[in-house]
Design a protein around this motif. Structure first.
Motif, PDB file in Angstrom:
ATOM      1  N   GLY A  80       0.807  -1.213   0.000  1.00 59.39           N
ATOM      2  CA  GLY A  80       0.000   0.000   0.000  1.00 59.39           C
ATOM      3  C   GLY A  80       0.839   1.261   0.000  1.00 59.39           C
ATOM      4  O   GLY A  80       2.050   1.237   0.195  1.00 59.39           O
ATOM      5  N   PRO A  81       0.203   2.405  -0.230  1.00 59.24           N
ATOM      6  CA  PRO A  81       0.939   3.658  -0.425  1.00 59.24           C
ATOM      7  C   PRO A  81       1.435   4.321   0.854  1.00 59.24           C
ATOM      8  O   PRO A  81       2.183   5.286   0.781  1.00 59.24           O
ATOM      9  N   TYR A  82       1.048   3.824   2.027  1.00 56.78           N
ATOM     10  CA  TYR A  82       1.482   4.451   3.271  1.00 56.78           C
ATOM     11  C   TYR A  82       2.898   3.988   3.605  1.00 56.78           C
ATOM     12  O   TYR A  82       3.125   3.219   4.547  1.00 56.78           O
ATOM     13  N   VAL A  83       3.876   4.459   2.857  1.00 56.12           N
ATOM     14  CA  VAL A  83       5.240   3.943   2.984  1.00 56.12           C
ATOM     15  C   VAL A  83       5.871   4.268   4.329  1.00 56.12           C
ATOM     16  O   VAL A  83       6.789   3.569   4.770  1.00 56.12           O
ATOM     17  N   CYS A  84       5.386   5.290   5.003  1.00 59.75           N
ATOM     18  CA  CYS A  84       5.954   5.651   6.300  1.00 59.75           C
ATOM     19  C   CYS A  84       5.632   4.622   7.367  1.00 59.75           C
ATOM     20  O   CYS A  84       6.208   4.653   8.460  1.00 59.75           O
ATOM     21  N   ASN A  85       4.696   3.704   7.063  1.00 63.54           N
ATOM     22  CA  ASN A  85       4.363   2.623   7.989  1.00 63.54           C
ATOM     23  C   ASN A  85       5.163   1.353   7.714  1.00 63.54           C
ATOM     24  O   ASN A  85       5.050   0.382   8.456  1.00 63.54           O
ATOM     25  N   TYR A  86       5.955   1.330   6.653  1.00 63.47           N
ATOM     26  CA  TYR A  86       6.729   0.144   6.323  1.00 63.47           C
ATOM     27  C   TYR A  86       7.815  -0.087   7.374  1.00 63.47           C
ATOM     28  O   TYR A  86       8.459   0.862   7.848  1.00 63.47           O
ATOM     29  N   THR A  87       8.052  -1.341   7.706  1.00 63.06           N
ATOM     30  CA  THR A  87       9.155  -1.684   8.606  1.00 63.06           C
ATOM     31  C   THR A  87      10.482  -1.226   7.996  1.00 63.06           C
ATOM     32  O   THR A  87      10.764  -1.477   6.824  1.00 63.06           O
ATOM     33  N   GLY A  88      11.268  -0.548   8.801  1.00 65.98           N
ATOM     34  CA  GLY A  88      12.586  -0.110   8.357  1.00 65.98           C
ATOM     35  C   GLY A  88      12.600   1.171   7.561  1.00 65.98           C
ATOM     36  O   GLY A  88      13.673   1.627   7.158  1.00 65.98           O
ATOM     37  N   VAL A  89      11.435   1.757   7.310  1.00 63.97           N
ATOM     38  CA  VAL A  89      11.343   3.007   6.549  1.00 63.97           C
ATOM     39  C   VAL A  89      10.972   4.127   7.507  1.00 63.97           C
ATOM     40  O   VAL A  89      10.014   4.005   8.271  1.00 63.97           O
ATOM     41  N   PHE A  90      11.699   5.210   7.462  1.00 60.64           N
ATOM     42  CA  PHE A  90      11.504   6.305   8.405  1.00 60.64           C
ATOM     43  C   PHE A  90      11.243   7.600   7.641  1.00 60.64           C
ATOM     44  O   PHE A  90      11.958   7.931   6.686  1.00 60.64           O
ATOM     45  N   CYS A  91      10.224   8.310   8.077  1.00 64.04           N
ATOM     46  CA  CYS A  91       9.817   9.537   7.410  1.00 64.04           C
ATOM     47  C   CYS A  91       9.950  10.729   8.340  1.00 64.04           C
ATOM     48  O   CYS A  91       9.855  10.599   9.567  1.00 64.04           O
ATOM     49  N   THR A  92      10.123  11.889   7.740  1.00 61.53           N
ATOM     50  CA  THR A  92      10.138  13.142   8.474  1.00 61.53           C
ATOM     51  C   THR A  92       9.836  14.254   7.486  1.00 61.53           C
ATOM     52  O   THR A  92       9.673  14.019   6.280  1.00 61.53           O
ATOM     53  N   ALA A  93       9.767  15.473   7.992  1.00 63.77           N
ATOM     54  CA  ALA A  93       9.519  16.608   7.112  1.00 63.77           C
ATOM     55  C   ALA A  93      10.703  16.807   6.180  1.00 63.77           C
ATOM     56  O   ALA A  93      11.858  16.627   6.568  1.00 63.77           O
ATOM     57  N   ALA A  94      10.419  17.142   4.950  1.00 65.39           N
ATOM     58  CA  ALA A  94      11.479  17.351   3.969  1.00 65.39           C
ATOM     59  C   ALA A  94      12.358  18.531   4.395  1.00 65.39           C
ATOM     60  O   ALA A  94      11.843  19.540   4.883  1.00 65.39           O
ATOM     61  N   PRO A  95      13.673  18.428   4.232  1.00 66.49           N
ATOM     62  CA  PRO A  95      14.558  19.511   4.669  1.00 66.49           C
ATOM     63  C   PRO A  95      14.341  20.809   3.906  1.00 66.49           C
ATOM     64  O   PRO A  95      14.613  21.889   4.444  1.00 66.49           O
ATOM     65  N   ASP A  96      13.839  20.721   2.675  1.00 67.23           N
ATOM     66  CA  ASP A  96      13.623  21.936   1.882  1.00 67.23           C
ATOM     67  C   ASP A  96      12.189  22.442   1.944  1.00 67.23           C
ATOM     68  O   ASP A  96      11.881  23.502   1.395  1.00 67.23           O
ATOM     69  N   ASP A  97      11.303  21.689   2.623  1.00 68.85           N
ATOM     70  CA  ASP A  97       9.904  22.103   2.749  1.00 68.85           C
ATOM     71  C   ASP A  97       9.289  21.409   3.959  1.00 68.85           C
ATOM     72  O   ASP A  97       8.904  20.235   3.883  1.00 68.85           O
ATOM     73  N   PRO A  98       9.197  22.084   5.092  1.00 68.56           N
ATOM     74  CA  PRO A  98       8.693  21.448   6.327  1.00 68.56           C
ATOM     75  C   PRO A  98       7.232  21.046   6.258  1.00 68.56           C
ATOM     76  O   PRO A  98       6.727  20.397   7.173  1.00 68.56           O
ATOM     77  N   HIS A  99       6.544  21.416   5.174  1.00 72.26           N
ATOM     78  CA  HIS A  99       5.137  21.056   5.039  1.00 72.26           C
ATOM     79  C   HIS A  99       4.939  19.759   4.268  1.00 72.26           C
ATOM     80  O   HIS A  99       3.800  19.346   4.034  1.00 72.26           O
ATOM     81  N   ILE A 100       6.040  19.125   3.857  1.00 72.48           N
ATOM     82  CA  ILE A 100       5.951  17.902   3.062  1.00 72.48           C
ATOM     83  C   ILE A 100       6.622  16.750   3.807  1.00 72.48           C
ATOM     84  O   ILE A 100       7.750  16.870   4.276  1.00 72.48           O
ATOM     85  N   LEU A 101       5.927  15.632   3.928  1.00 69.27           N
ATOM     86  CA  LEU A 101       6.486  14.427   4.525  1.00 69.27           C
ATOM     87  C   LEU A 101       7.268  13.658   3.460  1.00 69.27           C
ATOM     88  O   LEU A 101       6.827  13.559   2.310  1.00 69.27           O
ATOM     89  N   THR A 102       8.427  13.121   3.846  1.00 71.35           N
ATOM     90  CA  THR A 102       9.249  12.393   2.883  1.00 71.35           C
ATOM     91  C   THR A 102      10.001  11.269   3.583  1.00 71.35           C
ATOM     92  O   THR A 102      10.129  11.262   4.815  1.00 71.35           O
ATOM     93  N   VAL A 103      10.509  10.299   2.808  1.00 68.87           N
ATOM     94  CA  VAL A 103      11.304   9.205   3.362  1.00 68.87           C
ATOM     95  C   VAL A 103      12.728   9.704   3.590  1.00 68.87           C
ATOM     96  O   VAL A 103      13.409  10.121   2.649  1.00 68.87           O
TER      97      VAL A 103
END
Length: 385
Positions: A80-103
């Protein structure tokens, strides 16, 4: 009021339909709780849908299809598309845009996973940490990884990777920690790996089939604090310019590299060095007195070389020295002060009345060899008999 239609609304509806289709294979599974992020969590909710996470989904699905065995089932919930829930995958706010979540990171360490790294992995453009040690990935590192401009730590140690050194690594502007040890890489380790443009802080290239040529333009041009090249093939000599790394170098491990050289006295400039391992090589000449100036030195291993003369007392008086290994050489003397070093191994030398030394015949035969002369470049000068 304007009608709720038009190109924007149509695209939005199409996107929602696409995401619903992607979710269908996973609807029978409960959605796991969001995985923790290695960075501080944002103080505001971020949408789990954006172009970067869509690209990450494509990359991770391609990667999952490139996996043949996953004995710990680490990628079992990569669905599924919720990649931030995948084991071993870590997400946070993008360094160039704090309004966007990224791996921001992927950690599959010690998974014993069998497979390869697909070209799509380059779509993980915001990844800063990629930890894949102790798996069974084969093939090589795909060139698409050149798009990982934020990659800070790359650890692919203890895998089955092969081929030439991935040249794109020297162009990654953020890379500081590079660990390639215990793989099957071969060929020349390029000079740029030690260059100041790359500016690595830690380089582990040991236990591959690399060739490394030492010169004042390669190794000694590095800004790294840790350099480990053990069990590789070194050419050239330890140059006097090794002292140029005095501001940064903390650990240097060159054991079992077949290097034939003298140890230049300029090595004493490395006052921050804590570990120096030059064992199991073909070093000759005397141990420089200047090593006694390396006030941070904790471990000195020059065992199993062809060093001779007397172990300098200044070395044994170093305030932090805890491990001194000079075994397997031809030293003829060792100060009593060396007995106070907590871990000491001086066997198989030619020290009179010292236990566990070479035979008298071996020592006499060594004394009749031509004396060793060291050139200005640190190389051994061989004179005809």
């Amino acid at each position: 009021m304007a009608p709720l239609s038009g190109p924007t609304t149509g695209k939005r509806a199409l996107r929602h339909l696409l995401l619903l289709c992607l979710l269908l294979p996973c609807l029978s599974q409960p959605l796991p709780a969001p995985s923790p992020s290695p960075a501080a969590a944002p103080t505001f909710p971020l949408s789990p849908f954006n172009d970067r996470l869509d690209a990450a989904y494509v990359a991770l699905q391609a990667w999952k299809h490139a996996i043949i065995e996953d004995p710990k089932n680490l990628t079992g919930n990569w669905c599924g598309p919720y990649v931030c829930n995948y084991t071993g995958v870590f997400c946070t706010a993008a360094p160039d845009d704090p309004h966007i979540l990224t791996v921001a990171g992927v950690d599959l360490n010690h998974g014993r996973i069998v497979g390869y790294l697909p070209d799509h992995i380059g779509l993980l453009a915001d990844v800063a940490l990629l930890h894949l040690n102790s798996n069974r990935f084969h093939g090589t590192l795909p060139g698409s990884m050149q798009h990982m401009r934020l990659l800070f730590e790359l650890d692919v140690s203890n895998n089955l990777l092969s081929g030439a050194f991935p040249s794109f690594l020297t162009s990654l502007p953020s890379l500081k920690y590079l660990d390639l040890r215990f793989n099957n890489f071969d060929g020349q380790l390029p000079d740029d790996v030690f260059g100041r443009q790359l500016s690595l802080d830690a380089l582990f290239a040991n236990n591959n089939r690399f060739n490394v040529t030492l010169s004042s333009r390669t190794l000694t041009n590095s800004t790294a604090s840790v350099i480990v090249l053990a069990n590789t093939e070194l050419k050239g000599c330890l140059p006097p310019s090794i002292g140029d790394m005095a501001d940064t170098l903390v650990e240097l491990v060159l054991l079992n590299t077949s290097i034939s050289s003298c140890i230049p006295p300029e090595i004493g400039k490395l006052k921050k060095l804590q570990v120096l391992d030059l064992s199991h090589n073909e070093l000759a000449g005397e141990l420089p007195e200047s090593i006694g100036d390396m006030e941070s030195l904790e471990v000195l291993n020059v065992g199993y070389n062809q060093l001779s003369g007397v172990v300098p007392e200044s070395i044994c008086l170093l305030p932090k020295l805890r491990n001194l290994t000079v075994t397997g050489n031809y030293f003829c003397g060792e100060p009593v002060s060396c007995l106070h070093v907590p871990l000491r191994d001086d066997r198989m030398n030619c020290i009179p009345e010292w236990p566990h030394q070479r035979t008298h015949e071996e020592c006499i035969a060594f004394e009749h060899r031509p004396p060793v002369h060291c050139g200005a470049d640190g190389c051994i000068l061989h004179h005809p008999l």
